[in-house]
Design a protein around this motif. Structure first.
Motif, PDB file in Angstrom:
ATOM      1  N   PRO A 117      44.720  36.168  27.576  1.00  0.00           N
ATOM      2  CA  PRO A 117      44.939  36.010  29.021  1.00  0.00           C
ATOM      3  C   PRO A 117      44.752  37.330  29.766  1.00  0.00           C
ATOM      4  CG  PRO A 117      47.028  35.890  27.836  1.00  0.00           C
ATOM      5  CD  PRO A 117      45.934  35.891  26.799  1.00  0.00           C
ATOM      6  N   GLU A 118      44.891  38.443  29.042  1.00  0.00           N
ATOM      7  CA  GLU A 118      44.736  39.762  29.659  1.00  0.00           C
ATOM      8  C   GLU A 118      43.343  39.952  30.257  1.00  0.00           C
ATOM      9  OE1 GLU A 118      46.133  39.179  26.795  1.00  0.00           O
ATOM     10  OE2 GLU A 118      48.023  40.283  26.658  1.00  0.00           O
ATOM     11  N   GLU A 119      42.335  39.277  29.680  1.00  0.00           N
ATOM     12  CA  GLU A 119      40.982  39.453  30.198  1.00  0.00           C
ATOM     13  C   GLU A 119      40.926  39.102  31.694  1.00  0.00           C
ATOM     14  OE1 GLU A 119      38.248  40.740  29.885  1.00  0.00           O
ATOM     15  OE2 GLU A 119      36.668  39.513  30.757  1.00  0.00           O
ATOM     16  N   GLU A 120      41.422  37.900  32.023  1.00  0.00           N
ATOM     17  CA  GLU A 120      41.383  37.502  33.436  1.00  0.00           C
ATOM     18  C   GLU A 120      42.541  38.109  34.223  1.00  0.00           C
ATOM     19  OE1 GLU A 120      39.802  33.409  34.246  1.00  0.00           O
ATOM     20  OE2 GLU A 120      40.306  33.159  32.135  1.00  0.00           O
ATOM     21  N   GLY A 121      43.617  38.440  33.498  1.00  0.00           N
ATOM     22  CA  GLY A 121      44.740  39.123  34.136  1.00  0.00           C
ATOM     23  C   GLY A 121      45.608  38.232  35.002  1.00  0.00           C
ATOM     24  N   LYS A 122      45.518  36.917  34.742  1.00  0.00           N
ATOM     25  CA  LYS A 122      46.367  35.995  35.525  1.00  0.00           C
ATOM     26  C   LYS A 122      47.525  35.539  34.654  1.00  0.00           C
ATOM     27  CE  LYS A 122      42.882  33.484  37.131  1.00  0.00           C
ATOM     28  NZ  LYS A 122      42.025  32.483  37.298  1.00  0.00           N
ATOM     29  N   GLU A 146      46.135  47.702  29.464  1.00  0.00           N
ATOM     30  CA  GLU A 146      46.213  48.044  28.037  1.00  0.00           C
ATOM     31  C   GLU A 146      45.054  47.433  27.266  1.00  0.00           C
ATOM     32  OE1 GLU A 146      48.099  50.276  26.463  1.00  0.00           O
ATOM     33  OE2 GLU A 146      48.659  50.712  28.530  1.00  0.00           O
ATOM     34  N   PHE A 147      44.761  46.173  27.588  1.00  0.00           N
ATOM     35  CA  PHE A 147      43.680  45.438  26.926  1.00  0.00           C
ATOM     36  C   PHE A 147      42.334  46.126  27.206  1.00  0.00           C
ATOM     37  CE2 PHE A 147      40.659  41.702  27.139  1.00  0.00           C
ATOM     38  CZ  PHE A 147      40.736  41.324  25.808  1.00  0.00           C
ATOM     39  N   ALA A 148      42.127  46.484  28.474  1.00  0.00           N
ATOM     40  CA  ALA A 148      40.872  47.135  28.864  1.00  0.00           C
ATOM     41  C   ALA A 148      40.742  48.495  28.167  1.00  0.00           C
ATOM     42  CB  ALA A 148      40.826  47.318  30.378  1.00  0.00           C
ATOM     43  N   LYS A 149      41.870  49.197  28.069  1.00  0.00           N
ATOM     44  CA  LYS A 149      41.888  50.525  27.433  1.00  0.00           C
ATOM     45  C   LYS A 149      41.498  50.393  25.951  1.00  0.00           C
ATOM     46  CE  LYS A 149      45.070  54.392  27.082  1.00  0.00           C
ATOM     47  NZ  LYS A 149      46.469  54.773  27.292  1.00  0.00           N
ATOM     48  N   LYS A 150      42.021  49.335  25.327  1.00  0.00           N
ATOM     49  CA  LYS A 150      41.711  49.075  23.920  1.00  0.00           C
ATOM     50  C   LYS A 150      40.214  48.851  23.745  1.00  0.00           C
ATOM     51  CE  LYS A 150      43.518  48.142  19.835  1.00  0.00           C
ATOM     52  NZ  LYS A 150      44.570  47.157  19.690  1.00  0.00           N
ATOM     53  N   ARG A 168      34.337  39.111  39.581  1.00  0.00           N
ATOM     54  CA  ARG A 168      35.698  39.009  39.042  1.00  0.00           C
ATOM     55  C   ARG A 168      36.213  40.383  38.638  1.00  0.00           C
ATOM     56  NH1 ARG A 168      36.270  34.377  41.072  1.00  0.00           N
ATOM     57  NH2 ARG A 168      35.160  32.635  40.150  1.00  0.00           N
ATOM     58  N   LYS A 169      37.482  40.628  38.959  1.00  0.00           N
ATOM     59  CA  LYS A 169      38.059  41.901  38.524  1.00  0.00           C
ATOM     60  C   LYS A 169      38.787  41.668  37.197  1.00  0.00           C
ATOM     61  CE  LYS A 169      40.419  45.971  39.948  1.00  0.00           C
ATOM     62  NZ  LYS A 169      41.222  46.726  40.825  1.00  0.00           N
ATOM     63  N   HIS A 170      38.002  41.463  36.157  1.00  0.00           N
ATOM     64  CA  HIS A 170      38.579  41.209  34.847  1.00  0.00           C
ATOM     65  C   HIS A 170      38.594  42.502  34.024  1.00  0.00           C
ATOM     66  CE1 HIS A 170      37.544  36.637  35.164  1.00  0.00           C
ATOM     67  NE2 HIS A 170      38.512  37.011  35.966  1.00  0.00           N
ATOM     68  N   ALA A 171      39.317  42.425  32.882  1.00  0.00           N
ATOM     69  CA  ALA A 171      39.446  43.625  32.041  1.00  0.00           C
ATOM     70  C   ALA A 171      38.073  44.162  31.653  1.00  0.00           C
ATOM     71  CB  ALA A 171      40.262  43.286  30.796  1.00  0.00           C
ATOM     72  N   SER A 172      37.191  43.291  31.193  1.00  0.00           N
ATOM     73  CA  SER A 172      35.906  43.738  30.651  1.00  0.00           C
ATOM     74  C   SER A 172      34.845  43.951  31.721  1.00  0.00           C
ATOM     75  CB  SER A 172      35.383  42.709  29.655  1.00  0.00           C
ATOM     76  OG  SER A 172      35.042  41.523  30.356  1.00  0.00           O
ATOM     77  N   THR A 173      35.078  43.436  32.930  1.00  0.00           N
ATOM     78  CA  THR A 173      34.047  43.535  33.967  1.00  0.00           C
ATOM     79  C   THR A 173      34.325  44.665  34.959  1.00  0.00           C
ATOM     80  OG1 THR A 173      35.186  41.994  35.440  1.00  0.00           O
ATOM     81  CG2 THR A 173      33.603  41.043  33.904  1.00  0.00           C
ATOM     82  N   ALA A 174      35.576  45.080  35.048  1.00  0.00           N
ATOM     83  CA  ALA A 174      35.906  46.100  36.049  1.00  0.00           C
ATOM     84  C   ALA A 174      36.950  47.102  35.552  1.00  0.00           C
ATOM     85  CB  ALA A 174      36.405  45.422  37.329  1.00  0.00           C
ATOM     86  N   VAL A 175      38.101  46.591  35.073  1.00  0.00           N
ATOM     87  CA  VAL A 175      39.212  47.489  34.723  1.00  0.00           C
ATOM     88  C   VAL A 175      38.802  48.510  33.658  1.00  0.00           C
ATOM     89  CG1 VAL A 175      41.635  47.584  33.997  1.00  0.00           C
ATOM     90  CG2 VAL A 175      40.804  45.610  35.287  1.00  0.00           C
TER      91      VAL A 175
END
Ligand code: AMP
Length: 416
Positions: A117-122, A146-150, A168-175
């Protein structure tokens, strides 16, 4: 940084691609356009002598592991497309060792990012109305970081080549981009091409500019319609939204699809078009059917007078001509959304007339951009995809970019 200016030799690159490809019931890919689209970027990294970590989402697993959406299903196809072996990490958040062991020229595909769920962050399992929602959201945003950092820790450089998810401001696309300095993050080739195509539409518009907006509903396209009103000379509104306009004008629309709560909005759009001097082209006649089926009986009727029990499923001949006339003389063209239920072979004529007019205008020097899953499916179905200037891989992302919104996926790399 740009991809062309970066030498990946001896480096590890983590690349966000959009491998959300359609699969059949046996997990076989039915359309590999998205994989082919990412190849130039992936190959550049490998040919430089870099190691490649590929990450993507697939479908909507909603933060849970679901084999139906496993990227393991496409590993062999990716290997074939790249012409080399692909290793697979079945847990994208615990792939540090596999990434560290990659040698130059080797490829690691990570499992579906959206299994977390961390990917979408919702926040999951909590209603927006719940008083605890805001706290849950805040906590999830921390987990997302944390997920994006990993993910970032696996590589020296980050490349985003997933235009389809750039809005989308998702972990893998932006964060994730926050964990790389400017010199080590960049857009992929596909993304660069998409950005350029949008730029062609938004800046230095060659006139006349004709936009064609179709699809089922006016509500999902209202943002872009309003925005285009300031830019276009001709605005064709077609597909299912035709009948919301017809009803708003006092027409009889039988069983046609209609958003009854958007009648005022339709009238407002008509008024604004008039005020701004935009030539609004709406369907006048339609192909009405006595059932929502390819085999239904049909008749050509006025969009304002559809008999009870019948529904408009495609643009009629008079409408097709009016659409084509507004397209053929254009020098800039944007098409999003079909003019009818093009999935049924007997209701493709309206969309085909649009596609053919776009091709004619393109041959006469127009810049034409076709985007959004259904219009792309149309030009593919008609075998005309190579005859328009640019076919975008983005649906929502393309529309938001044309609306003038800054896409988080691009801002994260290029700055605001
Ligand atoms: P959208 O997702 O809003 O872009 O809409 C695309 C869908 O609109 C396609 O699946 C078309 O079949 C559908 N569509 C187009 N015209 C009509 C129509 N007249 N009645 C019902 N659906 C339509």
């Amino acid at each position: 940084m740009t991809l062309d200016n970066y030498n990946f030799a001896g480096k590890k690159a983590i690349v966000r691609v959009d491998f959300n490809v359609p699969l059949d019931e046996n997990g076989k890919i039915t359309d590999d356009t998205r994989i082919r689209g990412a190849l130039p970027t992936l190959k550049k990294i490998l040919e430089d002598g870099g190691s490649l970590i590929i990450m993507s989402h697939m479908g909507k697993p909603k933060g849970k592991i679901n084999p139906k959406f496993s990227l393991a299903q496409i590993k062999d196809d990716v290997a074939k497309a790249l012409g080399r072996d692909v290793k697979f990490a079945d847990d994208c958040a615990n792939a540090g060792e596999a990434a560290a062991n990659l040698k130059p020229g080797e490829v690691l595909l990570l499992e579906n990012l959206r299994f977390y769920p961390e990917e979408e962050g919702k926040p999951v399992g909590i209603d927006k109305e719940d008083p605890a929602y805001d706290a849950a959201k805040k906590e999830m945003k921390e987990r997302q970081k944390e997920f994006a950092k990993k993910l970032a820790s696996y590589a020296d450089a980050y490349v985003n080549d997933a235009f389809g998810t750039a809005h989308r401001k998702h972990a893998s696309t932006a964060v994730i981009a926050d964990y790389f300095d400017t010199d080590n993050k960049m857009l992929g080739y596909l993304m660069e091409k998409e950005v350029k195509a949008v730029d062609n539409i938004l800046s230095d518009i060659k006139r006349p500019f004709t936009a064609i907006m179709g699809g089922s509903k006016v509500s999902t396209k209202i943002g872009i319609i309003e925005n285009l009103m300031d830019k276009v000379d001709n605005l064709i509104l077609c597909g299912g939204m035709t009948y919301t306009f017809a009803k708003a004008m006092g027409g009889k629309i039988g069983n046609s699809i209609c958003e009854d709560d958007k009648l005022d909005l339709a009238l407002d759009i008509m008024k604004k078009a008039k005020e701004k001097g935009v030539n609004l082209v709406l369907g006048s006649d339609c192909v009405a059917a006595d059932a929502f089926s390819n085999d239904a009986h049909t008749q050509i009727v006025s969009c304002m007078d559809i008999p009870d029990g019948w529904e408009g499923l495609d643009a009629g001949p008079e409408t097709q001509k009016a659409f084509a006339d507004a397209i053929k003389g254009a020098k800039t063209i944007l098409w999003n959304g079909p003019a009818g239920v093009f999935e049924f072979d007997n209701f493709t004529a309206g969309s085909r007339a649009i596609a053919e007019a776009i091709v004619e205008a393109t041959n006469n020097g127009a810049f034409s951009l076709v985007g959004g899953g259904d219009s792309v499916a149309c030009v593919n179905k008609f075998g005309l995809a190579d005859e328009v200037s640019y076919v975008s891989t983005g649906g929502g992302a393309l529309l938001e970019a044309i609306e003038g919104k800054i896409l988080p996926g691009i801002a994260a790399i290029k700055g605001k």
